[in-house]
Motif scaffolding. Sequence first.
Motif, PDB file in Angstrom:
ATOM      1  N   TRP A 146       0.830  -1.360   0.138  1.00  0.00           N
ATOM      2  CA  TRP A 146      -0.081  -0.083   0.192  1.00  0.00           C
ATOM      3  C   TRP A 146       0.912   1.318   0.160  1.00  0.00           C
ATOM      4  O   TRP A 146       0.274   2.197  -0.688  1.00  0.00           O
TER       5      TRP A 146
ATOM      6  N   PHE B  49       1.424   1.608  -3.597  1.00  0.00           N
ATOM      7  CA  PHE B  49       0.172   2.086  -4.355  1.00  0.00           C
ATOM      8  C   PHE B  49       0.098   3.691  -4.212  1.00  0.00           C
ATOM      9  O   PHE B  49      -0.013   4.205  -5.014  1.00  0.00           O
ATOM     10  N   TYR B  50       0.137   4.089  -2.993  1.00  0.00           N
ATOM     11  CA  TYR B  50       0.033   5.370  -2.709  1.00  0.00           C
ATOM     12  C   TYR B  50       1.153   6.414  -3.229  1.00  0.00           C
ATOM     13  O   TYR B  50       0.930   7.589  -3.617  1.00  0.00           O
TER      14      TYR B  50
ATOM     15  N   GLU C 250       2.578   5.866  -5.928  1.00  0.00           N
ATOM     16  CA  GLU C 250       2.427   6.054  -7.562  1.00  0.00           C
ATOM     17  C   GLU C 250       1.346   6.844  -7.902  1.00  0.00           C
ATOM     18  O   GLU C 250       1.196   7.363  -8.943  1.00  0.00           O
TER      19      GLU C 250
ATOM     20  N   SER D 118      -0.776   2.315   5.005  1.00  0.00           N
ATOM     21  CA  SER D 118       0.055   3.212   4.394  1.00  0.00           C
ATOM     22  C   SER D 118       0.436   4.756   5.164  1.00  0.00           C
ATOM     23  O   SER D 118      -0.593   5.300   5.481  1.00  0.00           O
TER      24      SER D 118
ATOM     25  N   SER E 115      -7.794  -6.667  -0.997  1.00  0.00           N
ATOM     26  CA  SER E 115      -6.430  -6.599  -1.114  1.00  0.00           C
ATOM     27  C   SER E 115      -5.502  -7.644  -1.930  1.00  0.00           C
ATOM     28  O   SER E 115      -5.560  -9.034  -1.457  1.00  0.00           O
TER      29      SER E 115
END
Length: 200
Positions: free
Chosen positions: A8, A11-12, A14, A65, A111
């Motif tokens: 995560w 993920f964040y 990007e 995150s 997830s």
Amino acid sequence: MSQAIEFWEGFYAEREVWSGKPNALLVREAADLPPSTALDLGCGEGADVIWLASLGWRVTGIDASATALKRAAAHAAEAGVTDRVSWQQHDLSLSFPDGEYDLVSASFLHSPVAGDEERNHILGQAAKSAVAPGGLLLIIGHAGVHPEHGPLPTTAEVLADLALGPDWTVEKDEVVSRPESKAGTGLDNLLRLRRQGLRP
């Protein structure tokens, strides 16, 4: 760093997913509730937390995150609700916030790095035990087959995994259509579960 936190964070790192809009099903279910204490599991960049806080709730937002939580805190400051929110970083399969809450919201806890067993633990043990007597557990998830996560659990499967005792009431068990921004109509599952008992 756990696998979930690593995923995560990446993920964040990007992308930013902030829309400023709370989950429509949460709005539908919580707009008329008397403000009290709430716990938002998997809060991301904080839109649901901030919306609840704007109504007077005291809200704890949880995410794996740190990047998402930092952005959430900034958005909360912009909205002027910093005094009613708190943020905690947890891989929910490994740790969980303390306390009981009058509203526990678990939205889209899908997830690619957490299997059914971990999700069942998060919902069936940790989230359920965090609901205060008289409080609500809202579980919202995508329905059907997800392009990234594959077949998703039905509400019946979630209820079976929760193994609710006699001190719980299923107030709503629904599959709800929602407009999709890209194409067609998507489906979401909604469970509204009430823990019996009197609030202290």
